[in-house]
Design a protein around this motif. Sequence first.
Motif, mmCIF file in Angstrom:
data_model
loop_
_atom_site.group_PDB
_atom_site.id
_atom_site.type_symbol
_atom_site.label_atom_id
_atom_site.label_comp_id
_atom_site.label_asym_id
_atom_site.label_seq_id
_atom_site.Cartn_x
_atom_site.Cartn_y
_atom_site.Cartn_z
ATOM 1 N N LYS A 154 0.834 -1.193 0.000
ATOM 2 C CA LYS A 154 0.000 0.000 0.000
ATOM 3 C C LYS A 154 0.867 1.240 0.000
ATOM 4 C CE LYS A 154 -3.723 -2.200 2.635
ATOM 5 N NZ LYS A 154 -4.483 -2.164 3.916
ATOM 6 N N ARG A 155 0.509 2.200 -0.858
ATOM 7 C CA ARG A 155 1.254 3.445 -0.882
ATOM 8 C C ARG A 155 0.838 4.312 0.288
ATOM 9 N NH1 ARG A 155 -0.456 6.474 -4.397
ATOM 10 N NH2 ARG A 155 -2.152 5.267 -5.274
ATOM 11 N N LYS A 156 1.793 5.004 0.899
ATOM 12 C CA LYS A 156 1.499 5.885 2.035
ATOM 13 C C LYS A 156 1.666 7.339 1.628
ATOM 14 C CE LYS A 156 0.649 3.240 5.674
ATOM 15 N NZ LYS A 156 -0.455 3.457 6.605
ATOM 16 N N ARG A 157 0.673 8.161 2.010
ATOM 17 C CA ARG A 157 0.785 9.595 1.799
ATOM 18 C C ARG A 157 1.594 10.218 2.924
ATOM 19 N NH1 ARG A 157 -3.079 12.590 -0.405
ATOM 20 N NH2 ARG A 157 -3.446 13.640 1.565
ATOM 21 N N GLU A 158 1.932 11.498 2.750
ATOM 22 C CA GLU A 158 2.740 12.182 3.767
ATOM 23 C C GLU A 158 2.028 12.240 5.104
ATOM 24 O OE1 GLU A 158 3.819 15.990 2.404
ATOM 25 O OE2 GLU A 158 5.174 15.273 0.855
ATOM 26 N N ASP A 159 0.662 12.309 5.101
ATOM 27 C CA ASP A 159 -0.058 12.405 6.360
ATOM 28 C C ASP A 159 -0.382 11.044 6.945
ATOM 29 O OD1 ASP A 159 -1.904 11.612 4.527
ATOM 30 O OD2 ASP A 159 -3.113 13.444 4.613
ATOM 31 N N GLY A 160 0.188 9.969 6.362
ATOM 32 C CA GLY A 160 0.045 8.641 6.930
ATOM 33 C C GLY A 160 -1.166 7.884 6.455
ATOM 34 N N PHE A 187 -2.366 27.351 14.696
ATOM 35 C CA PHE A 187 -3.514 27.184 13.802
ATOM 36 C C PHE A 187 -3.652 25.730 13.379
ATOM 37 C CE2 PHE A 187 0.256 28.072 11.298
ATOM 38 C CZ PHE A 187 0.193 27.136 10.285
ATOM 39 N N PHE A 188 -4.851 25.383 12.915
ATOM 40 C CA PHE A 188 -5.126 24.059 12.360
ATOM 41 C C PHE A 188 -5.243 24.169 10.848
ATOM 42 C CE2 PHE A 188 -7.653 22.343 16.300
ATOM 43 C CZ PHE A 188 -6.484 22.433 17.060
ATOM 44 N N ASP A 189 -4.991 23.068 10.180
ATOM 45 C CA ASP A 189 -5.254 22.973 8.747
ATOM 46 C C ASP A 189 -6.754 23.155 8.520
ATOM 47 O OD1 ASP A 189 -6.057 21.316 6.245
ATOM 48 O OD2 ASP A 189 -3.891 21.488 6.033
ATOM 49 N N PHE A 197 -11.161 20.005 10.670
ATOM 50 C CA PHE A 197 -12.473 19.906 11.312
ATOM 51 C C PHE A 197 -13.411 19.028 10.484
ATOM 52 C CE2 PHE A 197 -16.829 21.304 12.137
ATOM 53 C CZ PHE A 197 -16.878 21.228 13.522
ATOM 54 N N ASN A 198 -13.412 19.233 9.178
ATOM 55 C CA ASN A 198 -14.260 18.432 8.312
ATOM 56 C C ASN A 198 -13.862 16.962 8.360
ATOM 57 O OD1 ASN A 198 -14.885 17.175 5.437
ATOM 58 N ND2 ASN A 198 -16.329 18.847 5.759
ATOM 59 N N LEU A 199 -12.566 16.690 8.358
ATOM 60 C CA LEU A 199 -12.092 15.307 8.439
ATOM 61 C C LEU A 199 -12.440 14.676 9.781
ATOM 62 C CD1 LEU A 199 -8.571 15.503 6.756
ATOM 63 C CD2 LEU A 199 -10.613 14.398 5.857
ATOM 64 N N TYR A 200 -12.405 15.470 10.838
ATOM 65 C CA TYR A 200 -12.734 14.968 12.172
ATOM 66 C C TYR A 200 -14.144 14.390 12.202
ATOM 67 C CZ TYR A 200 -14.531 15.190 16.934
ATOM 68 O OH TYR A 200 -15.162 14.879 18.116
ATOM 69 N N THR A 201 -15.055 14.983 11.433
ATOM 70 C CA THR A 201 -16.442 14.515 11.423
ATOM 71 C C THR A 201 -16.595 13.180 10.699
ATOM 72 O OG1 THR A 201 -17.015 15.729 9.391
ATOM 73 C CG2 THR A 201 -17.275 16.894 11.495
ATOM 74 N N LYS A 202 -15.540 12.725 9.994
ATOM 75 C CA LYS A 202 -15.548 11.411 9.347
ATOM 76 C C LYS A 202 -14.950 10.402 10.323
ATOM 77 C CE LYS A 202 -16.504 13.898 5.684
ATOM 78 N NZ LYS A 202 -17.860 14.044 5.162
ATOM 79 N N PHE A 214 -11.307 9.090 10.114
ATOM 80 C CA PHE A 214 -10.161 9.999 10.239
ATOM 81 C C PHE A 214 -10.085 10.699 11.589
ATOM 82 C CE2 PHE A 214 -10.922 9.849 5.626
ATOM 83 C CZ PHE A 214 -9.673 9.380 5.233
ATOM 84 N N LYS A 215 -11.075 10.477 12.427
ATOM 85 C CA LYS A 215 -11.142 11.171 13.715
ATOM 86 C C LYS A 215 -9.865 11.003 14.525
ATOM 87 C CE LYS A 215 -13.688 10.891 18.086
ATOM 88 N NZ LYS A 215 -14.855 10.297 18.775
ATOM 89 N N GLY A 216 -9.397 9.758 14.695
ATOM 90 C CA GLY A 216 -8.203 9.505 15.505
ATOM 91 C C GLY A 216 -6.968 10.176 14.949
ATOM 92 N N ARG A 217 -6.837 10.174 13.641
ATOM 93 C CA ARG A 217 -5.652 10.766 13.027
ATOM 94 C C ARG A 217 -5.638 12.289 13.186
ATOM 95 N NH1 ARG A 217 -5.400 7.065 7.564
ATOM 96 N NH2 ARG A 217 -5.323 5.076 8.662
ATOM 97 N N VAL A 218 -6.815 12.897 13.034
ATOM 98 C CA VAL A 218 -6.898 14.345 13.224
ATOM 99 C C VAL A 218 -6.502 14.718 14.648
ATOM 100 C CG1 VAL A 218 -8.461 16.321 13.309
ATOM 101 C CG2 VAL A 218 -8.636 14.679 11.428
ATOM 102 N N LEU A 219 -6.973 13.968 15.627
ATOM 103 C CA LEU A 219 -6.630 14.250 17.022
ATOM 104 C C LEU A 219 -5.130 14.067 17.263
ATOM 105 C CD1 LEU A 219 -9.667 12.542 18.793
ATOM 106 C CD2 LEU A 219 -9.251 14.995 18.544
#
Length: 292
Positions: free
Chosen positions: A3-9, A121-123, A127-132, A135-140
């Motif tokens: 699996k390819r990994k992006r910079e944000d994991g 600041f946050f990206d 916030f939008n990703l957090y609602t999915k 992706f919640k754990g990764r955003v936190l």
Amino acid sequence: MAKRKREDGISSADTKSPLSETYEQMAKHRSCWIHMLAHMYARGKKITKQEAEELRSFKLTSRCYLGTFPCSARSKRKIKCKKEIVKEITEKIKLDSGAFDCYFEHMWRNFSEDKRTFITFFDCLWFNLYTKASFKGRVLTWIKKKQIFSKKYVLVPIVHWSHWSLLIFCHLGESLQSKVRTPCILLLDSLEKAGPRCLEPDIRKFVLDIYKSEGRAENKELISKIPLLVPKVPQQRGGEECGNYVLYYINLFVQGAPENFSMDDYPYFMKQNWFSHECLEAFFEKLEPIEM
């Protein structure tokens, strides 16, 4: 095949999940040729002639999935004049996340080092990703690296339901009983008739999860007592200006933020006459032109 990994994991398998359709579109947008140029410009990166040729080739096969970045027809000019940029930003287009990031990073570099010490600041997508749920754990995890409880203010630009607004966390690391440094949340929205308080349940859950991820003792009851304030800020004239207003809210708030936020002096400078539309246009005139 691995699996390819992006910079944000995030792996390619993640972005193919039905639950992640929105993020997949955003991820593709972040890799489009326009976004690549904006990303390099924002960081002051110079590219070689060979790299430029490679980007032109990439342009032919990779489109911008959101497609709203200000872009003129092919021209002999390499740089757009400031008047064209101001006209597009303030009148014609709705900022996508790529354009927003580009202009925000330009602003951030020009804030004083002192301001950048006690503000973070946050990206704009977090916030939008957090609602999915996926992706919640990764955003936190990303937020935890920001060490927000050591900062006076946290700027949280939000693009949600195709509308931009701005959250500002004030003194979240302080005691809720503090009178000098009041923990509170500001929600600045240029389209108040859309009902910004409809975001409150998600915002409070977001804040509660941030506290939990940091191992803080505050519980749901205490978090519910943090004031969520919606000051009467200047309102947009059209339906496509919300992203521009958020950029300007950020600029003016950082410039005028009090050393310690107190409820006694609220709303400070955040009033309906906070700025004029002429000031908004003058603000964008000061931004550097975008190299296309």
